[in-house]
Design an enzyme around this catalytic site. Sequence first.
Site, short mmCIF file in Angstrom:
data_model
loop_
_atom_site.label_atom_id
_atom_site.label_comp_id
_atom_site.label_asym_id
_atom_site.label_seq_id
_atom_site.Cartn_x
_atom_site.Cartn_y
_atom_site.Cartn_z
CG ASP A 30 -2.03 0.97 1.17
OD1 ASP A 30 -1.84 2.07 0.61
OD2 ASP A 30 -3.12 0.67 1.68
CD GLU A 37 -4.29 4.17 -1.79
OE1 GLU A 37 -4.53 4.28 -0.59
OE2 GLU A 37 -5.14 4.40 -2.67
#
Length: 174
Positions: free
Chosen positions: A52, A96
């Site tokens: 992440d 993301e």
Amino acid sequence: MIEQLLKEKLLLEDKINRDHLTQLYNRRKMEDDLVEFTNHKNSFLLTTIFIDADRFKGINDKFGHEAGDRTLIYLANKLQIYAKSLNGEVYRYGGEEFVILCFIAKDRLIQGLNELKEDIKAEKIFHPIRDISITVSMGVSFFSDSKSTIDMIKKADECVYKAKANGRDRIEIA
């Protein structure tokens, strides 16, 4: 004619299985691959790495969505390079978030992930206002320590939250 149709079918399937921005495989392809990977004779080596981007929303807010997209493409390219050395495949999980599914011994895995983390941090993404720095938090889990593939993904995801809670730019292992 049949050969041409088969080629077109394969191209269409590949396009359906890829994220349009990063050209990485998407979550649907990851789920299909998980079924196949757990049936390999070396499935005991199957590892999930959940990645992440740290503070990604701030990049979009401060530099704009185009810079955010360039950051995602940058991360995708780095992850693809390292996924090969980890004997794995990378997928865009969403937003993301990325996942690498790989088959590698734990001792080699940690070294490779530390190199990846440092490589991502070492380079900057050009922006006219100011170059953008990015770090990632990673969570790792192993199929051999999980009840199912869903459990394996969940453990890796939980480790990402732990990495973020412990200061970001870290790797946490289930």
